[in-house]
Design a protein around this motif. Structure first.
Motif, PDB file in Angstrom:
ATOM      1  N   ASP A 546     -31.518  12.711  21.828  1.00  0.00           N
ATOM      2  CA  ASP A 546     -31.218  14.074  21.385  1.00  0.00           C
ATOM      3  C   ASP A 546     -29.804  14.217  20.861  1.00  0.00           C
ATOM      4  OD1 ASP A 546     -30.329  13.580  24.070  1.00  0.00           O
ATOM      5  OD2 ASP A 546     -29.859  15.711  24.223  1.00  0.00           O
ATOM      6  N   VAL A 547     -29.058  13.109  20.748  1.00  0.00           N
ATOM      7  CA  VAL A 547     -27.646  13.175  20.360  1.00  0.00           C
ATOM      8  C   VAL A 547     -27.416  12.438  19.048  1.00  0.00           C
ATOM      9  CG1 VAL A 547     -25.286  12.500  20.999  1.00  0.00           C
ATOM     10  CG2 VAL A 547     -26.860  13.373  22.746  1.00  0.00           C
ATOM     11  N   GLU A 548     -26.660  13.063  18.168  1.00  0.00           N
ATOM     12  CA  GLU A 548     -26.214  12.433  16.928  1.00  0.00           C
ATOM     13  C   GLU A 548     -24.710  12.198  17.040  1.00  0.00           C
ATOM     14  OE1 GLU A 548     -26.313  13.329  12.129  1.00  0.00           O
ATOM     15  OE2 GLU A 548     -26.045  14.995  13.509  1.00  0.00           O
ATOM     16  N   VAL A 549     -24.266  11.002  16.682  1.00  0.00           N
ATOM     17  CA  VAL A 549     -22.852  10.643  16.790  1.00  0.00           C
ATOM     18  C   VAL A 549     -22.266  10.504  15.381  1.00  0.00           C
ATOM     19  CG1 VAL A 549     -21.168   9.036  17.768  1.00  0.00           C
ATOM     20  CG2 VAL A 549     -23.394   9.349  18.871  1.00  0.00           C
ATOM     21  N   VAL A 550     -21.149  11.172  15.164  1.00  0.00           N
ATOM     22  CA  VAL A 550     -20.410  11.040  13.905  1.00  0.00           C
ATOM     23  C   VAL A 550     -19.096  10.339  14.229  1.00  0.00           C
ATOM     24  CG1 VAL A 550     -19.298  12.230  11.983  1.00  0.00           C
ATOM     25  CG2 VAL A 550     -21.447  13.105  12.926  1.00  0.00           C
ATOM     26  N   VAL A 551     -18.927   9.115  13.718  1.00  0.00           N
ATOM     27  CA  VAL A 551     -17.704   8.342  13.949  1.00  0.00           C
ATOM     28  C   VAL A 551     -16.781   8.566  12.757  1.00  0.00           C
ATOM     29  CG1 VAL A 551     -16.724   6.095  14.482  1.00  0.00           C
ATOM     30  CG2 VAL A 551     -19.072   6.617  15.169  1.00  0.00           C
ATOM     31  N   ALA A 552     -15.687   9.257  12.977  1.00  0.00           N
ATOM     32  CA  ALA A 552     -14.748   9.593  11.901  1.00  0.00           C
ATOM     33  C   ALA A 552     -13.492   8.748  12.053  1.00  0.00           C
ATOM     34  CB  ALA A 552     -14.392  11.076  11.952  1.00  0.00           C
ATOM     35  N   SER A 553     -13.136   8.037  10.992  1.00  0.00           N
ATOM     36  CA  SER A 553     -12.015   7.100  11.077  1.00  0.00           C
ATOM     37  C   SER A 553     -11.440   6.887   9.687  1.00  0.00           C
ATOM     38  CB  SER A 553     -12.487   5.762  11.659  1.00  0.00           C
ATOM     39  OG  SER A 553     -11.481   4.777  11.572  1.00  0.00           O
ATOM     40  N   ASN A 554     -10.149   6.548   9.643  1.00  0.00           N
ATOM     41  CA  ASN A 554      -9.560   6.175   8.356  1.00  0.00           C
ATOM     42  C   ASN A 554      -9.938   4.742   7.992  1.00  0.00           C
ATOM     43  OD1 ASN A 554      -8.010   4.815  10.222  1.00  0.00           O
ATOM     44  ND2 ASN A 554      -6.036   5.474   9.401  1.00  0.00           N
TER      45      ASN A 554
END
Length: 1003
Positions: A546-554
């Motif tokens: 039930d979880v969506e992960v957004v990995v934000a990185s330079n």
């Protein structure tokens, strides 16, 4: 003293009303700026402008502010009145956006001189930061509209919002702004930075006397001081060792013009790009001048097919152009002043790879060893933009910093960058005067509109219409497109209401209800950062359907690999420049929970965005003073900013709370609290290497820790160990294991933890101690490194090769020359190190290659230029003591708490409670990554599911939280092992530590 406005002498309370008898009374409010912006001292109107308005019959109210460049009493003398809220004001002026809790949206009840009363909508003027669809400020925009989060929507008229940034002439050119002042301030801060860098290289230049704008009352004062620096250069010249001073300016707008204008106060000689190499290599170059090259796009952009730059073609086909700045211009610059804008899809002026090539060339030029090419003032402040190596903004409090871009060759120097993003605020008086003059005609036209007067300037009226974002609760003109980002924001707000901001009573929600977000959508976790501990976080979060992960990185490729490897198809990667607050705000607004694995300095900024968007945040880092300051605002927004939920701090807190609760539930009283934690190589990987230690990141932090003070209480005695003695007075035996032999170092100040864990007054306890674990011999060898000068920060040395490192450090620290052969060198080193440590020190230095040795294997490139010994040593250790493929690390955490019955009559009956974790790395994750990342993920999921009731800036002190984290760690095979045994004073870890410390201290 700051010059006083010339009108103040004749200002008094009597007002000269020139309007008609039946004109409506109009009130203008001058708002204070957001208290959180500590350097924002600008003001949209000067006292002179206020006096002019008052003279024309306008009521002016001013919010009191001690930080503003103009004192409140100056406005009072001009005829204004102080008012705490500005609630009577029809027109409210500010520089930056109004804080939501101070925004007035209700109408004003106006009264004419004939006693007729009616309601009038307010007008707010500000740089609202909404006009580009910035997600983080959608709550502000919504307050001006009839829908969403607006206050109103009934019959009362909502206020008009005018954005200063949209005020333009008929051709579209902006008519008010601060760009010129940014350029001026940027030059001054950058030249001051250059002087500091040259001083680090042993060179004093006239630029040491450059006036910093924050230290002067006005621009004339600054320019007078700057001209004196120019006179010094004319008379005495610049240092020959740095070569001719060449300043490069990029850009062609107001920012660049401000740079060029202020530089004219120095003895500047303009040169062309084609002249740079000849100039810098000329030994007869006139050093009584400062050389200036204004580099325009046609000077450094070319098409990939070799054709010359053409402006129209460039904007049509930017992908066909590349920069030659790194070969044609940058190597020859003493200072780059960057004022050119940049946008995605366009070529960068200077890439990271280009920078490395430019610095390689610069090293061959006169002044190349004195930081030629290494100092930049980026006034454009596009993080990782036109200058790819800019990692973040700086502040007026700390205007410059050092950086080494990813992949930067070890043999090349790093960069020193000035990148303050609020430069006009450092010239508050002059910037305010300029701005006030520019906006006054617009303000006067608005006032006439409220009065119902005719004969208004049609050109200004049209400009005000173009600059109107909202009116009457509706978006206006070209700003109607903002409905799209507004709708997206409202949708995310509505969708997350039931799951992202639960109350403390929602723990009873059914599993099926907690498993999906509103409307059946997945819950979203925003993970900021993709570094060494991110893998277990993504893996644990990705295990939930039930979880969506957004990995934000330079480092978007690194983030993509992380998402693909560990995300179970439920993670995706996005590029993020943390300095782009607009983009950060967008991502935060779309998330249900935010996890920050960014470096510690970024946490407060992320937390502010989370508070603004009412999103919970989780991080493993200590609660810094800056984070503590956000506690009240987090409480007010019903937001949790959860910190200290990694390993140390984190699991140590959770396990301590658990153990202490068991002790208190038994009616026991804590007598002693001792805790040690360490990240180490597994025993088989620690053999035959200096320090018995391995590094998976830069060891500079480990070396710096050896230079810290420590404070603790042990066996009823308070200790304060000063930095010079920290390693000498270590704990020779920390018996946390029957198998491993370990020694320990006191970890900074342990005393506040008596309050953290509710142990009572430290003076009532026998011991309060937190320490760091190492293998035996670490402290003695590190002390030897320290004694011979390898941990020195202050001095600078240059290496011939790595074998000269120990010699140069020793000579620098003791100001004494020594022969470079091994026998002579070791004789000199032995004269300053602790007795008995000479043999092991020589062996370690030889293994590392820091002294002449028979074999030098696998050595990194030798750095060029001068560096501090500790920096050189850190680089060598990072290379020589890195983990190799197949090697594993280990984490050891151990608490020992001594408790006794609370009754004084039974106080001699004591028991020792211990809690221990020993974890080893696997081929997939290091032990450090698992013990830091997994608690973060477990805590985030509990917050996501509404099972944490705390709000504000907190640690993991809520019982449900720490129990949940410990339970999740147990399921993952990383549980704490608790034991209880009989004991007393002198028994267990506490007694051994006391005996060992007394031995090392010779008492």
């Amino acid at each position: 003293m700051r010059p006083q406005p010339v009108l103040l002498a004749r200002r008094r309370c009597t007002r000269q009303i020139t309007t008609s008898a039946h004109a409506k009374a109009v009130t203008v409010g001058l708002r204070r700026e957001d208290p959180g912006r500590i350097w924002e001292r600008r003001c949209p109107l000067t006292p002179d402008a206020v006096h002019e308005l008052v003279r024309d019959g306008v009521n002016v109210l001013v919010q009191d502010c001690s930080r503003r460049v103009y004192r409140s009493d100056e406005f009072v003398k001009a005829g204004a009145s102080l008012h705490p809220t500005l609630s009577p004001a029809h027109i409210i002026l500010g520089i930056k956006e109004t804080p939501l809790d101070e925004l007035l949206t209700s109408p004003v009840h106006s009264t004419t001189t004939t006693s007729t009363s009616e309601s009038a909508a307010r007008t707010h003027l500000m740089f609202s930061h909404t006009i580009k669809g910035q997600a983080y400020n959608m709550p502000l925009l919504a307050r001006f509209l009839n829908e969403g989060d607006a206050q109103g929507g009934g019959s009362d008229p909502l206020p008009r919002l005018i954005d200063w940034e949209l005020l333009t002439d008929e051709s579209g050119k902006r008519t008010v702004g601060f760009g010129w002042f940014a350029g001026v301030a940027g030059v001054l801060e950058s030249l001051s930075t250059l002087a500091h860098v040259h001083l680090e290289h042993g060179v004093a230049s006239p630029f040491l006397y450059i006036p910093r704008p924050t230290l002067h009352p006005s621009l004339p004062s600054i320019r007078a001081s700057l001209k004196r620096v120019g006179d010094m250069i004319k008379e005495g010249g610049t240092p020959r060792s740095v070569g001719p001073i060449v300043i490069g300016v990029t850009g062609s707008g107001k920012v660049a013009q401000g740079m060029l204008d202020i530089l004219e106060d120095l003895p500047v000689q303009r040169v062309q790009v084609k002249e740079l190499e000849r100039l810098v290599r000329d030994p007869e170059a006139d050093l009584h001048k400062v050389y200036l090259v204004h580099a325009l796009p046609q000077d450094y952009f070319v098409r990939v097919d070799g054709q010359a730059y053409e402006r129209e073609d460039y904007y049509k086909n930017p992908h066909l152009y590349v920069s030659q700045f790194h070969t044609k211009i940058h190597p020859y610059l003493t200072l780059l002043l960057h004022g050119a804008g940049w946008a995605q899809g366009y070529p960068r002026v200077l890439t990271n790879a280009g920078l490395a090539e430019a610095l390689t060339i610069a090293q061959t030029l006169p002044g190349g060893d004195k930081a030629r090419g290494c100092v930049v003032g980026d006034v454009s402040c596009d993080v990782e933009g036109g200058l790819e190596f800019l990692p973040r903004h700086s502040t007026l409090s700390a205007p410059f910093f050092s950086t080494r871009p990813p992949g930067h060759p070890e043999g090349l120097p790093g960069m020193t960058v000035m990148a303050v993003d609020i430069l006009p605020s450092s010239l508050p008086l002059d910037a305010s005067q300029h701005f006030s003059k520019g906006i006054l005609p617009y303000l006067q036209t608005l006032i006439k509109g409220y009065r119902g007067e005719g004969s208004r300037d049609e050109g200004i009226e049209r400009a005000l219409e173009r600059a109107t974002v909202t009116r009457g609760g509706k978006l206006q003109g070209g700003n109607r497109w903002l409905e799209e980002p507004l709708s997206a924001w409202r949708a995310s707000l509505s969708a997350t209401t039931s799951c992202s901001m639960p109350s403390s009573t929602s723990a009873s929600t059914s599993t099926s209800e907690k498993a999906v977000g509103a409307g059946g959508r997945k819950k979203r976790v925003l993970l900021l950062g993709s570094g060494m501990v991110a893998g277990p976080v993504v893996e644990r979060l990705g295990s939930r359907a039930d979880v969506e992960v957004v990995v934000a990185s330079n480092a978007v490729e690194e983030a993509r690999r992380l998402a693909e490897r560990f995300g179970s198809g439920r993670a995706k990667a996005v590029h993020l420049d943390v300095g782009d607050l607009e983009r950060v705000g967008e991502l935060v607004a779309q998330a249900d929970v935010v996890i920050s694995l960014l470096p510690v300095p970024f946490h407060p900024t992320i937390a502010q965005q989370c508070i603004k968007h009412r999103k919970h945040m989780v991080t493993a880092s200590y609660i810094s003073p800056q984070m503590k300051e956000l506690h009240s605002s987090a409480l007010a927004s019903d937001t949790l900013i959860l910190n200290e939920i990694g390993l140390d701090p984190g699991i140590d807190h959770c396990s301590a709370f658990s153990l202490l609760k068991s002790i208190r539930d038994e009616g026991k009283r804590v007598r002693s609290f001792v805790s040690f934690c360490g990240g180490l190589p597994a025993p088989e990987c620690a053999e035959d290497v200096p320090l018995g230690y391995k590094f998976s990141w830069s060891p500079l932090g480990v070396l710096r820790a050896a230079r810290a003070d420590a404070r603790f209480r042990l066996d009823g005695k308070d200790y304060k160990i000063a930095e010079p003695d920290l390693l000498r007075h270590h704990f020779t035996d920390v018996p946390v294991s029957n198998v491993l032999r370990l020694e320990g170092i006191a970890n900074r100040d342990s005393m506040p933890y008596a309050e953290t864990y509710g142990l009572g007054s430290p003076g009532e306890l026998r011991s309060v101690l937190r320490g760091t674990l190492r293998y035996p011999g670490f402290c003695a060898l590190m002390q030897g490194f320290k004694e011979i000068g390898l941990l020195e920060f202050e001095l600078k040395v240059r290496l011939d090769d790595w074998s000269s490192l120990a010699q140069r450090a020793f000579e620098g620290k003791y100001k004494d020359g020594v022969k470079g052969d091994r026998a002579s060198l070791m004789s000199a080193l032995s004269s300053v190190v602790s007795a008995g440590s000479e043999g092991r020190l020589a062996e370690a230095l030889g293994w590392l290659g820091a002294i002449p040795s028979a074999v030098f294997n696998d050595m990194p490139p030798v750095p060029k230029g001068e560096m501090a010994p500790i920096e050189l040593f850190a680089g060598l250790l990072a290379h020589k003591l890195a983990y190799k493929p197949g090697e594993r690390d280990m984490v050891v955490l151990h608490h020992e708490i001594v408790a006794s019955p609370a009754s004084p009559s039974l106080s001699k009956t004591e028991e020792i409670y211990t809690s221990t974790l020993m974890a080893y790395g696997t081929p997939v994750h290091s032990a450090m990554a698992m013990t830091v990342g997994l608690p973060v993920a477990l805590a985030a999921l509990r917050v996501l599911d509404g099972r944490v009731g705390m709000r504000g800036v907190r640690g993991p002190e809520e019982e449900g939280l720490w129990r949940g984290v410990l339970g999740g760690m147990e399921e993952a095979g990383l549980g704490m092992r608790e034991r209880v045994r009989g004991g007393g004073m002198g028994v267990g870890v506490e007694g051994v530590l006391g005996e060992g410390l007394r031995r090392t201290m010779g008492v």
